[in-house]
Design an enzyme around this catalytic site. Structure first.
Site, PDB file in Angstrom:
ATOM      1  N   PHE A  38      -4.567 -55.552  13.357  1.00  0.00           N
ATOM      2  CA  PHE A  38      -4.762 -54.661  14.498  1.00  0.00           C
ATOM      3  C   PHE A  38      -3.457 -54.488  15.267  1.00  0.00           C
ATOM      4  CE2 PHE A  38      -7.005 -52.384  17.688  1.00  0.00           C
ATOM      5  CZ  PHE A  38      -6.356 -52.692  18.874  1.00  0.00           C
ATOM      6  N   LYS A 113      -2.059 -68.763  26.004  1.00  0.00           N
ATOM      7  CA  LYS A 113      -2.936 -67.594  25.874  1.00  0.00           C
ATOM      8  C   LYS A 113      -4.232 -68.062  25.209  1.00  0.00           C
ATOM      9  CE  LYS A 113      -2.997 -62.803  24.343  1.00  0.00           C
ATOM     10  NZ  LYS A 113      -4.269 -62.861  23.600  1.00  0.00           N
ATOM     11  N   ARG A 134     -14.905 -58.070  30.925  1.00  0.00           N
ATOM     12  CA  ARG A 134     -13.814 -57.139  31.184  1.00  0.00           C
ATOM     13  C   ARG A 134     -14.250 -55.690  30.995  1.00  0.00           C
ATOM     14  NH1 ARG A 134      -8.162 -57.457  30.127  1.00  0.00           N
ATOM     15  NH2 ARG A 134      -8.434 -59.296  28.817  1.00  0.00           N
ATOM     16  N   LYS A 290       4.817 -65.186  32.964  1.00  0.00           N
ATOM     17  CA  LYS A 290       4.591 -64.384  34.160  1.00  0.00           C
ATOM     18  C   LYS A 290       5.728 -64.580  35.165  1.00  0.00           C
ATOM     19  CE  LYS A 290      -0.466 -64.764  33.919  1.00  0.00           C
ATOM     20  NZ  LYS A 290      -1.685 -65.275  34.613  1.00  0.00           N
ATOM     21  N   LYS A 314       2.963 -63.458  21.023  1.00  0.00           N
ATOM     22  CA  LYS A 314       1.923 -63.724  20.030  1.00  0.00           C
ATOM     23  C   LYS A 314       2.518 -64.481  18.846  1.00  0.00           C
ATOM     24  CE  LYS A 314      -1.805 -62.137  19.765  1.00  0.00           C
ATOM     25  NZ  LYS A 314      -2.338 -60.782  19.609  1.00  0.00           N
ATOM     26  N   CYS A 427     -22.049 -47.714  -5.767  1.00  0.00           N
ATOM     27  CA  CYS A 427     -23.260 -47.619  -6.576  1.00  0.00           C
ATOM     28  C   CYS A 427     -23.950 -46.313  -6.203  1.00  0.00           C
ATOM     29  CB  CYS A 427     -24.180 -48.803  -6.304  1.00  0.00           C
ATOM     30  SG  CYS A 427     -25.831 -48.617  -7.038  1.00  0.00           S
TER      31      CYS A 427
END
Length: 681
Positions: A38, A113, A134, A290, A314, A427
């Protein structure tokens, strides 16, 4: 438009459609691809928009947060007091250093995370008022009852001398199942007759959406606070100070958060946790960095989907090796035959897996895997693990090549691609293949279709294999006498059991439903909930739909030529029409009530609603617009006719002002519904 521009637009549309589809599966259903896959799709879309800014339309998936709430959700919708944002990602050290260079700060916080499910908590005068998922960042599902049984979430906060309680406090956190508890949760689930969860994240997400709070208690859910939203009476100077206050009030915060003062230390923390991913009590797939100072956060601001003052590094998906014992194939409801790997069970990314997808026979050949190989498995918290390829060096000569079957494993029919250039083999015996029939029965019983609770995968297979049903046409004509031949729906004494009686009751109740749900239940290729809603809303009856010309169907917004052609072709098959006729004779909805159709006061108007309205829910406001002939848009543009602004409206209201659009409050919106645009002052 030039041919090159047209091709670019087609490429963008294809990528955007895939991103929306897989994002919805991730948040609302069961993912089909890995997180890493993704991320690749998302980055491809971002890169395309960076290279060709004219493609970056306001409603692009790259500008959206989360995913809209599933239409079949059983929870009420609630509007967050302040928009919940997502996080942008970086995937290597260079990207991280580039972000740090353009986001300088005196102090950063590094946080793990958590791979769980986001939650939004609202406290008023220290008392928990509401909890929500969320959703799309603006509107989530009301899960207050379930949140109250999570021990980490206090029902009432405790004031201290240093930290008096604010009037309003909106908390952002993550709900998860600890890694050490996950195996026991799965063991209990199996003992109760359920399927094991694929991973803790999947288990946490499913748990928060349980209807019964007693079931939620069993899942050993935990929560960690990682941010604040709207506040009244609380103005911390830094993220660190905010966490100190939350902890003092009794809210759980992460024990792994650390303050660092320079970019090099940030990089060190990233590398440290890359090597210690299993040291945390929860699954984690990255490190969040942050800017600590809140004044600096405000100055940096945010994009439409993510703050500029935070980034998520990540980590690469985890990979392990295991033995490939066999390659088998499964048959889906549309006849697609898909190979999958059967492996020696292996623990990866927090869960034990024994099966992995191989997509299609071409993919098996491309990856060069042989039965008996030691293979590399990749899994990054996603539902479906993936076989990357073989470890060729470990072959001993006993391995053998996978031979894709020429006949369907369920019915013996010769397999073939639907079209000459299709990579998928199917099929063609869609009328009587047991695998397809049971899959279609399971699908029509789902929440997005007829929502028949007592008809699951095992029950569907039993009804077909026991020859109680020859296809889905007879599902609404089932009787107790029919079920006596069932193994799933009878007792040892040979009588219909409680599940069987519930099935018969549910079948009667589900006949009276929305027309769009009936369309979805027919398993017409490409006709999902969005297209079904559009078709049902326009034509109001199945007869009108069948009689409508192909070109007219294709012009329906949200449909197009491919879906329209598929719809028409489906009804050209005799046994397909028999399903509809049999359902109709049984009393299934085939026509919407049209006597109460609202006056088309909004015909031709495009309307955007932002913020909460007292007299409307998210669904009802959309229905109010559509039922009066208007278009309920999700993004503001120059083509928007009206923007309705409710409580806690955000950037859409600001953009409407910048574009000089007509802005209405709730009272003005009600007048618009009644009288239409020409009557407004």
């Amino acid at each position: 438009m030039t041919e090159d521009n047209a091709q670019l637009r087609r490429t963008w549309n294809d990528l955007a459609e895939k991103v929306r589809y897989h994002r919805d599966l991730y948040y609302n259903q069961q993912p089909e691809i890995t997180d890493a896959d993704f991320d690749v799709l998302f980055k491809q879309l971002q890169k395309l928009e960076e290279d060709y800014p004219e493609l970056a339309v306001p409603d692009s998936p790259t500008k959206e947060v989360g995913a809209p709430i599933a239409e079949q959700s059983s929870f009420d919708n609630v509007t967050h007091l302040e928009r919940m944002l997502s996080l942008d990602n970086v995937f290597d050290e260079q990207e991280l250093r580039e972000w740090l260079a353009r986001t300088p700060a005196k102090q950063y916080l590094t946080e793990l995370k958590i791979d769980g499910l986001s939650i939004d908590l609202v406290y008023r005068n220290g008392v928990l008022e509401r909890a929500a998922t969320r959703g799309d960042g603006r509107i989530g599902e009301d899960i207050t009852a379930n949140a109250r049984v999570i021990e980490d979430i206090p029902h009432e906060l405790k004031a201290t001398v240093d930290y008096p309680l604010p009037t309003v406090l909106e908390i952002r956190g993550e709900v998860f199942i600890p890694v050490e508890d996950f195996s026991e949760v799965n063991a209990q689930r199996i003992a109760e007759g359920g399927k094991p969860f694929a991973n803790p994240r999947n288990a946490a997400a499913g748990s928060l959406r349980q209807k019964n709070t007693e079931d939620v208690k069993k899942r050993r859910l935990r929560m960690i606070s990682h941010g604040i939203g709207f506040t009244e009476g609380f103005s911390p100077s830094s993220q660190h100070d905010a966490y100190l206050a939350l902890s003092a009030w009794g809210l759980p915060t992460s024990p792994y958060t650390e303050a660092v003062t320079d970019p090099e230390t940030v990089v060190e923390k990233v590398n440290y946790w890359a090597d210690h991913r299993h040291a945390a009590l929860h699954e984690m797939d990255g490190l969040v960095i942050k800017v600590d100072d809140i004044a600096s956060q405000r100055e940096l601001g945010a994009t439409s989907r993510a703050p500029r003052w935070a980034i998520a590094y990540k980590y690469p998906p985890e990979e392990v090796t295991t033995k490939l014992l066999d390659i088998q194939v499964g048959v889906g409801r549309t006849g697609r035959v898909t190979p999958f790997a059967v492996m020696e069970p292996v623990f990866v990314a927090g869960s034990t897996v024994s099966m992995a997808t191989l997509h299609n026979q071409s993919e098996v050949k491309r990856k060069g895997v042989l039965i008996g190989d030691t293979v590399v498995i990749r899994k990054a918290g996603e539902v479906i693990p993936e076989v990357l390829g073989p470890v060729v060096e470990l072959r001993d000569g006993t391995e053998r090549e996978f031979v894709f079957p020429s006949q369907c494993p369920e019915c013996g029919t010769t397999l073939a691609p639907a079209k000459a250039d299709d990579v998928d083999w199917r099929c063609p015996n869609s009328q009587s293949c047991p695998g397809q029939l049971s899959a279609r029965l399971t699908y029509l019983a789902g929440r997005g279709a007829f929502d028949i609770e007592a008809l699951g995968e095992k029950g569907a297979q039993d009804l077909i294999r026991s020859e109680i049903l020859v296809d889905e046409s007879g599902i609404f004509d089932l009787t107790e006498e029919d079920l006596l031949k069932s193994q799933v729906y009878t007792t040892k004494a040979g009588k219909v059991n409680a599940s069987g009686k519930k099935l018969l009751r549910n079948l009667q109740e589900s006949k009276k439903t929305d027309l769009w749900r009936v369309l979805v239940s027919l398993s017409i290729r490409h006709v999902g909930p969005t297209a079904a809603r559009a078709l049902a809303g326009r034509y109001r009856s199945l007869k009108a739909l069948v009689d409508a010309p192909l070109e007219e169907l294709a012009e329906t917004e949200g449909v197009g030529s491919i879906i329209a052609q598929s719809f028409k072709e489906w009804f050209e098959v005799d046994w397909h029409r028999n399903i509809v006729e049999t359902w109709a004779a049984a009393g299934v909805t085939m026509e919407e009530e049209i006597t109460e159709q609202a006056e088309q006061t909004l015909a031709g108007l495009t309307i955007v609603v932002t913020g909460g309205l007292e007299g409307f829910t998210r669904d009802s406001v959309k229905e109010a617009i559509i039922s009066r002939g208007g278009k309920a848009a999700s993004s503001v543009s120059k083509k928007t006719d009206f923007v309705v602004v409710g409580e806690n409206a955000g950037s859409k209201a600001t953009k409407a002002e910048e574009l000089g659009l007509k802005i209405l409050d709730e009272e003005g919106f009600v007048e618009l519904l009644k009288k239409g645009a020409p009557e407004l002052p």
